[in-house]
Write a protein that holds these residues in place. Sequence first.
Motif, PDB file in Angstrom:
ATOM      1  N   LEU A 111       0.824  -1.203   0.000  1.00 17.44           N
ATOM      2  CA  LEU A 111       0.000   0.000   0.000  1.00 17.44           C
ATOM      3  C   LEU A 111       0.863   1.259   0.000  1.00 17.44           C
ATOM      4  O   LEU A 111       0.580   2.225  -0.711  1.00 17.44           O
ATOM      5  CB  LEU A 111      -0.924   0.013   1.226  1.00 17.44           C
ATOM      6  N   ILE A 112       1.926   1.245   0.812  1.00 20.96           N
ATOM      7  CA  ILE A 112       2.807   2.404   0.902  1.00 20.96           C
ATOM      8  C   ILE A 112       3.496   2.662  -0.440  1.00 20.96           C
ATOM      9  O   ILE A 112       3.569   3.798  -0.920  1.00 20.96           O
ATOM     10  CB  ILE A 112       3.859   2.197   2.006  1.00 20.96           C
ATOM     11  N   GLU A 113       4.012   1.590  -1.039  1.00 24.05           N
ATOM     12  CA  GLU A 113       4.694   1.747  -2.326  1.00 24.05           C
ATOM     13  C   GLU A 113       3.754   2.362  -3.363  1.00 24.05           C
ATOM     14  O   GLU A 113       4.115   3.293  -4.085  1.00 24.05           O
ATOM     15  CB  GLU A 113       5.203   0.392  -2.816  1.00 24.05           C
ATOM     16  N   GLN A 114       2.532   1.853  -3.437  1.00 24.58           N
ATOM     17  CA  GLN A 114       1.581   2.345  -4.424  1.00 24.58           C
ATOM     18  C   GLN A 114       1.163   3.783  -4.135  1.00 24.58           C
ATOM     19  O   GLN A 114       0.972   4.588  -5.056  1.00 24.58           O
ATOM     20  CB  GLN A 114       0.361   1.425  -4.465  1.00 24.58           C
ATOM     21  N   THR A 115       1.037   4.114  -2.850  1.00 25.84           N
ATOM     22  CA  THR A 115       0.663   5.478  -2.470  1.00 25.84           C
ATOM     23  C   THR A 115       1.753   6.478  -2.852  1.00 25.84           C
ATOM     24  O   THR A 115       1.472   7.560  -3.376  1.00 25.84           O
ATOM     25  CB  THR A 115       0.391   5.553  -0.956  1.00 25.84           C
ATOM     26  N   LEU A 116       3.002   6.112  -2.596  1.00 21.93           N
ATOM     27  CA  LEU A 116       4.112   7.025  -2.895  1.00 21.93           C
ATOM     28  C   LEU A 116       4.288   7.238  -4.391  1.00 21.93           C
ATOM     29  O   LEU A 116       4.837   8.258  -4.813  1.00 21.93           O
ATOM     30  CB  LEU A 116       5.404   6.495  -2.278  1.00 21.93           C
ATOM     31  N   ARG A 117       3.825   6.305  -5.203  1.00 24.76           N
ATOM     32  CA  ARG A 117       3.921   6.472  -6.657  1.00 24.76           C
ATOM     33  C   ARG A 117       2.995   7.585  -7.151  1.00 24.76           C
ATOM     34  O   ARG A 117       3.153   8.064  -8.280  1.00 24.76           O
ATOM     35  CB  ARG A 117       3.598   5.160  -7.369  1.00 24.76           C
ATOM     36  N   ASP A 118       2.040   7.986  -6.320  1.00 24.78           N
ATOM     37  CA  ASP A 118       1.144   9.081  -6.696  1.00 24.78           C
ATOM     38  C   ASP A 118       1.759  10.458  -6.428  1.00 24.78           C
ATOM     39  O   ASP A 118       1.192  11.472  -6.828  1.00 24.78           O
ATOM     40  CB  ASP A 118      -0.181   8.964  -5.924  1.00 24.78           C
ATOM     41  N   VAL A 119       2.894  10.483  -5.710  1.00 21.50           N
ATOM     42  CA  VAL A 119       3.581  11.761  -5.487  1.00 21.50           C
ATOM     43  C   VAL A 119       4.164  12.224  -6.819  1.00 21.50           C
ATOM     44  O   VAL A 119       4.869  11.449  -7.484  1.00 21.50           O
ATOM     45  CB  VAL A 119       4.696  11.610  -4.426  1.00 21.50           C
ATOM     46  N   PRO A 120       3.893  13.456  -7.235  1.00 20.23           N
ATOM     47  CA  PRO A 120       4.393  13.931  -8.539  1.00 20.23           C
ATOM     48  C   PRO A 120       5.905  13.783  -8.655  1.00 20.23           C
ATOM     49  O   PRO A 120       6.651  14.208  -7.779  1.00 20.23           O
ATOM     50  CB  PRO A 120       3.980  15.410  -8.549  1.00 20.23           C
ATOM     51  N   ARG A 121       6.336  13.182  -9.756  1.00 19.12           N
ATOM     52  CA  ARG A 121       7.767  12.957  -9.967  1.00 19.12           C
ATOM     53  C   ARG A 121       8.531  14.278 -10.054  1.00 19.12           C
ATOM     54  O   ARG A 121       9.684  14.379  -9.624  1.00 19.12           O
ATOM     55  CB  ARG A 121       7.953  12.154 -11.259  1.00 19.12           C
ATOM     56  N   GLY A 122       7.874  15.318 -10.569  1.00 20.57           N
ATOM     57  CA  GLY A 122       8.525  16.604 -10.702  1.00 20.57           C
ATOM     58  C   GLY A 122       8.945  17.199  -9.367  1.00 20.57           C
ATOM     59  O   GLY A 122       9.987  17.857  -9.266  1.00 20.57           O
ATOM     60  N   VAL A 123       8.138  16.962  -8.325  1.00 23.54           N
ATOM     61  CA  VAL A 123       8.464  17.473  -6.997  1.00 23.54           C
ATOM     62  C   VAL A 123       9.721  16.787  -6.463  1.00 23.54           C
ATOM     63  O   VAL A 123      10.599  17.426  -5.878  1.00 23.54           O
ATOM     64  CB  VAL A 123       7.277  17.266  -6.031  1.00 23.54           C
ATOM     65  N   GLN A 136      16.220  13.506   3.360  1.00 25.90           N
ATOM     66  CA  GLN A 136      15.476  14.763   3.266  1.00 25.90           C
ATOM     67  C   GLN A 136      14.302  14.639   2.296  1.00 25.90           C
ATOM     68  O   GLN A 136      13.228  15.210   2.533  1.00 25.90           O
ATOM     69  CB  GLN A 136      16.416  15.884   2.821  1.00 25.90           C
ATOM     70  N   ILE A 137      14.505  13.883   1.229  1.00 21.48           N
ATOM     71  CA  ILE A 137      13.419  13.669   0.275  1.00 21.48           C
ATOM     72  C   ILE A 137      12.272  12.903   0.941  1.00 21.48           C
ATOM     73  O   ILE A 137      11.101  13.233   0.756  1.00 21.48           O
ATOM     74  CB  ILE A 137      13.931  12.916  -0.973  1.00 21.48           C
ATOM     75  N   ILE A 138      12.640  11.898   1.728  1.00 23.38           N
ATOM     76  CA  ILE A 138      11.618  11.127   2.436  1.00 23.38           C
ATOM     77  C   ILE A 138      10.848  12.023   3.390  1.00 23.38           C
ATOM     78  O   ILE A 138       9.607  12.031   3.396  1.00 23.38           O
ATOM     79  CB  ILE A 138      12.271   9.967   3.219  1.00 23.38           C
ATOM     80  N   ARG A 139      11.571  12.784   4.188  1.00 27.21           N
ATOM     81  CA  ARG A 139      10.949  13.578   5.256  1.00 27.21           C
ATOM     82  C   ARG A 139      10.169  14.782   4.736  1.00 27.21           C
ATOM     83  O   ARG A 139       9.065  15.064   5.212  1.00 27.21           O
ATOM     84  CB  ARG A 139      12.031  14.033   6.233  1.00 27.21           C
ATOM     85  N   HIS A 140      10.750  15.505   3.783  1.00 32.14           N
ATOM     86  CA  HIS A 140      10.166  16.778   3.377  1.00 32.14           C
ATOM     87  C   HIS A 140       9.366  16.716   2.081  1.00 32.14           C
ATOM     88  O   HIS A 140       8.674  17.688   1.748  1.00 32.14           O
ATOM     89  CB  HIS A 140      11.269  17.828   3.238  1.00 32.14           C
ATOM     90  N   VAL A 141       9.500  15.627   1.339  1.00 37.09           N
ATOM     91  CA  VAL A 141       8.771  15.529   0.073  1.00 37.09           C
ATOM     92  C   VAL A 141       7.759  14.385   0.104  1.00 37.09           C
ATOM     93  O   VAL A 141       6.547  14.611   0.015  1.00 37.09           O
ATOM     94  CB  VAL A 141       9.738  15.350  -1.123  1.00 37.09           C
ATOM     95  N   LEU A 142       8.245  13.156   0.235  1.00 38.86           N
ATOM     96  CA  LEU A 142       7.353  11.999   0.140  1.00 38.86           C
ATOM     97  C   LEU A 142       6.298  11.980   1.245  1.00 38.86           C
ATOM     98  O   LEU A 142       5.105  11.809   0.969  1.00 38.86           O
ATOM     99  CB  LEU A 142       8.182  10.712   0.175  1.00 38.86           C
ATOM    100  N   LEU A 143       6.734  12.147   2.497  1.00 36.57           N
ATOM    101  CA  LEU A 143       5.785  12.073   3.616  1.00 36.57           C
ATOM    102  C   LEU A 143       4.843  13.268   3.643  1.00 36.57           C
ATOM    103  O   LEU A 143       3.698  13.153   4.104  1.00 36.57           O
ATOM    104  CB  LEU A 143       6.544  11.963   4.943  1.00 36.57           C
ATOM    105  N   VAL A 144       5.329  14.419   3.155  1.00 35.83           N
ATOM    106  CA  VAL A 144       4.473  15.622   3.138  1.00 35.83           C
ATOM    107  C   VAL A 144       3.486  15.571   1.980  1.00 35.83           C
ATOM    108  O   VAL A 144       2.281  15.768   2.160  1.00 35.83           O
ATOM    109  CB  VAL A 144       5.342  16.894   3.058  1.00 35.83           C
ATOM    110  N   GLU A 145       3.993  15.291   0.785  1.00 37.69           N
ATOM    111  CA  GLU A 145       3.125  15.260  -0.396  1.00 37.69           C
ATOM    112  C   GLU A 145       2.148  14.083  -0.373  1.00 37.69           C
ATOM    113  O   GLU A 145       1.048  14.184  -0.906  1.00 37.69           O
ATOM    114  CB  GLU A 145       3.979  15.195  -1.665  1.00 37.69           C
ATOM    115  N   GLY A 146       2.582  12.990   0.229  1.00 37.45           N
ATOM    116  CA  GLY A 146       1.735  11.800   0.220  1.00 37.45           C
ATOM    117  C   GLY A 146       0.952  11.567   1.487  1.00 37.45           C
ATOM    118  O   GLY A 146       0.356  10.498   1.661  1.00 37.45           O
ATOM    119  N   ARG A 147       0.905  12.555   2.399  1.00 40.39           N
ATOM    120  CA  ARG A 147       0.320  12.319   3.726  1.00 40.39           C
ATOM    121  C   ARG A 147      -1.153  11.940   3.674  1.00 40.39           C
ATOM    122  O   ARG A 147      -1.599  11.062   4.428  1.00 40.39           O
ATOM    123  CB  ARG A 147       0.518  13.552   4.609  1.00 40.39           C
ATOM    124  N   SER A 148      -1.925  12.558   2.783  1.00 37.78           N
ATOM    125  CA  SER A 148      -3.344  12.203   2.686  1.00 37.78           C
ATOM    126  C   SER A 148      -3.522  10.758   2.242  1.00 37.78           C
ATOM    127  O   SER A 148      -4.304   9.998   2.825  1.00 37.78           O
ATOM    128  CB  SER A 148      -4.045  13.144   1.705  1.00 37.78           C
TER     129      SER A 148
END
Length: 221
Positions: A111-123, A136-148
């Motif tokens: 589920l996590i892998e599939q959810t993170l794939r929805d984070v825009p690649r450009g970000v 830093q990418i995990i903390r400030h990009v993936l977890l923030v952009e994919g939190r919902s």
Amino acid sequence: MLDTLIELLPEILKATGETLLMLAICLSAAILIGGALGLLVFLTSKGQSLERFRAFNLIANGVINVVRSFPFIILLVAISPFTRVIAGTSIGPLAASVPLSIAAIFYFARLIEQTLRDVPRGVIEAAEAMGASPLQIIRHVLLVEGRSGLILAVTVLAVSFLSYSAVAGVVGGGGIGDLAIRYGYYRFQTDVMLITIVLLVVLVQSIQFFGQWFARHVDKR
């Protein structure tokens, strides 16, 4: 039914507590271990920052697929020797938490892998261009952009494994499923079966409602 409810209220409260205990244990294991595994599978996939560890990605994907292919009731029985080693017994809510946790870890990893794939690649690429480290990418990009999406993934996990915890009652795992089997099935008390169904529906709806509300609350898009 009201008389039955009053008579069995202590049993119902005990069964509900056992179900919530199993759910808490398997969700904790899934979020901590499965979340980390899913994150690593995503980061080591093609085009991501840790793509050089492709061998890990292939092995992890294979293990996840194998474990998820097992019907839960078969997994529960198959690993009973391991369960006895970990919990000291193969019956009861703590014993049932072992196979529940194992199944939940790999279920949530996917589920996590599939959810993170929805984070825009450009970000992600923008963060990499600015010199951000994988952490830093995990903390400030993936977890923030994919939190919902991550909150909704936890919601799906909780609802699914509430049902799985009821299945554990078939082999003496305790909880609401065990109550339904002992009274509703073996003793042919249809009113008890109805009570357990209503209880499960209320729990599922509560989890679903709160999860969706929280996901909308944190979604700033």
